[in-house]
Scaffold this motif. Sequence first.
Motif, PDB file in Angstrom:
ATOM      1  N   TYR A  43       1.138 -12.553  14.145  1.00  0.00           N
ATOM      2  CA  TYR A  43       1.866 -11.767  15.140  1.00  0.00           C
ATOM      3  C   TYR A  43       3.170 -11.217  14.556  1.00  0.00           C
ATOM      4  CZ  TYR A  43      -1.360 -13.775  18.484  1.00  0.00           C
ATOM      5  OH  TYR A  43      -2.485 -14.159  19.146  1.00  0.00           O
ATOM      6  N   GLN A  44       3.524 -11.677  13.370  1.00  0.00           N
ATOM      7  CA  GLN A  44       4.731 -11.181  12.717  1.00  0.00           C
ATOM      8  C   GLN A  44       4.364 -10.055  11.752  1.00  0.00           C
ATOM      9  OE1 GLN A  44       7.171 -14.373  11.227  1.00  0.00           O
ATOM     10  NE2 GLN A  44       6.987 -15.518  13.116  1.00  0.00           N
ATOM     11  N   LEU A  45       5.051  -9.970  10.631  1.00  0.00           N
ATOM     12  CA  LEU A  45       4.850  -8.856   9.711  1.00  0.00           C
ATOM     13  C   LEU A  45       3.464  -8.871   9.080  1.00  0.00           C
ATOM     14  CD1 LEU A  45       8.267  -8.985   7.846  1.00  0.00           C
ATOM     15  CD2 LEU A  45       7.548  -7.341   9.579  1.00  0.00           C
ATOM     16  N   PRO A  46       2.791  -7.718   9.039  1.00  0.00           N
ATOM     17  CA  PRO A  46       1.495  -7.635   8.360  1.00  0.00           C
ATOM     18  C   PRO A  46       1.711  -7.464   6.862  1.00  0.00           C
ATOM     19  CG  PRO A  46       2.065  -5.509   9.267  1.00  0.00           C
ATOM     20  CD  PRO A  46       3.151  -6.472   9.696  1.00  0.00           C
ATOM     21  N   PRO A  47       0.647  -7.474   6.072  1.00  0.00           N
ATOM     22  CA  PRO A  47       0.798  -7.213   4.642  1.00  0.00           C
ATOM     23  C   PRO A  47       1.406  -5.832   4.407  1.00  0.00           C
ATOM     24  CG  PRO A  47      -1.409  -8.011   5.111  1.00  0.00           C
ATOM     25  CD  PRO A  47      -0.746  -7.755   6.434  1.00  0.00           C
ATOM     26  N   LEU A  48       2.228  -5.749   3.381  1.00  0.00           N
ATOM     27  CA  LEU A  48       2.816  -4.465   3.004  1.00  0.00           C
ATOM     28  C   LEU A  48       1.855  -3.757   2.057  1.00  0.00           C
ATOM     29  CD1 LEU A  48       5.131  -2.432   2.892  1.00  0.00           C
ATOM     30  CD2 LEU A  48       6.086  -3.764   1.022  1.00  0.00           C
ATOM     31  N   VAL A  49       1.390  -2.592   2.472  1.00  0.00           N
ATOM     32  CA  VAL A  49       0.479  -1.793   1.653  1.00  0.00           C
ATOM     33  C   VAL A  49       1.151  -0.461   1.417  1.00  0.00           C
ATOM     34  CG1 VAL A  49      -1.804  -0.732   1.522  1.00  0.00           C
ATOM     35  CG2 VAL A  49      -1.517  -2.949   2.654  1.00  0.00           C
ATOM     36  N   ARG A  50       1.426  -0.176   0.158  1.00  0.00           N
ATOM     37  CA  ARG A  50       2.076   1.087  -0.183  1.00  0.00           C
ATOM     38  C   ARG A  50       1.002   2.060  -0.641  1.00  0.00           C
ATOM     39  NH1 ARG A  50       7.154   0.193  -3.789  1.00  0.00           N
ATOM     40  NH2 ARG A  50       7.494   2.314  -3.072  1.00  0.00           N
TER      41      ARG A  50
END
Length: 114
Positions: free
Chosen positions: A54-61
């Motif tokens: 429910y918090q930050l999802p994976p960072l995908v650049r």
Amino acid sequence: CTCLGVSHAVLRALRSRGDLFDLCIVDEASQITQPVCLGPILAARAFVLVGDHYQLPPLVRAPRSALDDDATTSLFCRLSTAQPAAVAALATQYRMCPEIMALANEAVYARRLR
């Protein structure tokens, strides 16, 4: 070691001999992309994923058109959705001030946080 450190020469040598860790614990697993998370758990006989999807999802650049559910959904989220009986939810938190906790508790956690 870290998820990205799993490719270190020492760990590669262990795996090439067939040696595995007894247990791999991946902290903040809800913020790690699936391919990065798979590296360490494949080096162990058992694993525990710790996180909160429910918090930050994976960072995908990547360009927006390149993003799909697989890239932005963590293994933690995928497994916890597929196997809810395997999830142990903790209700006590120590990081948020009372006002922020009250907001998150009402909006996301169905008043389960303490």
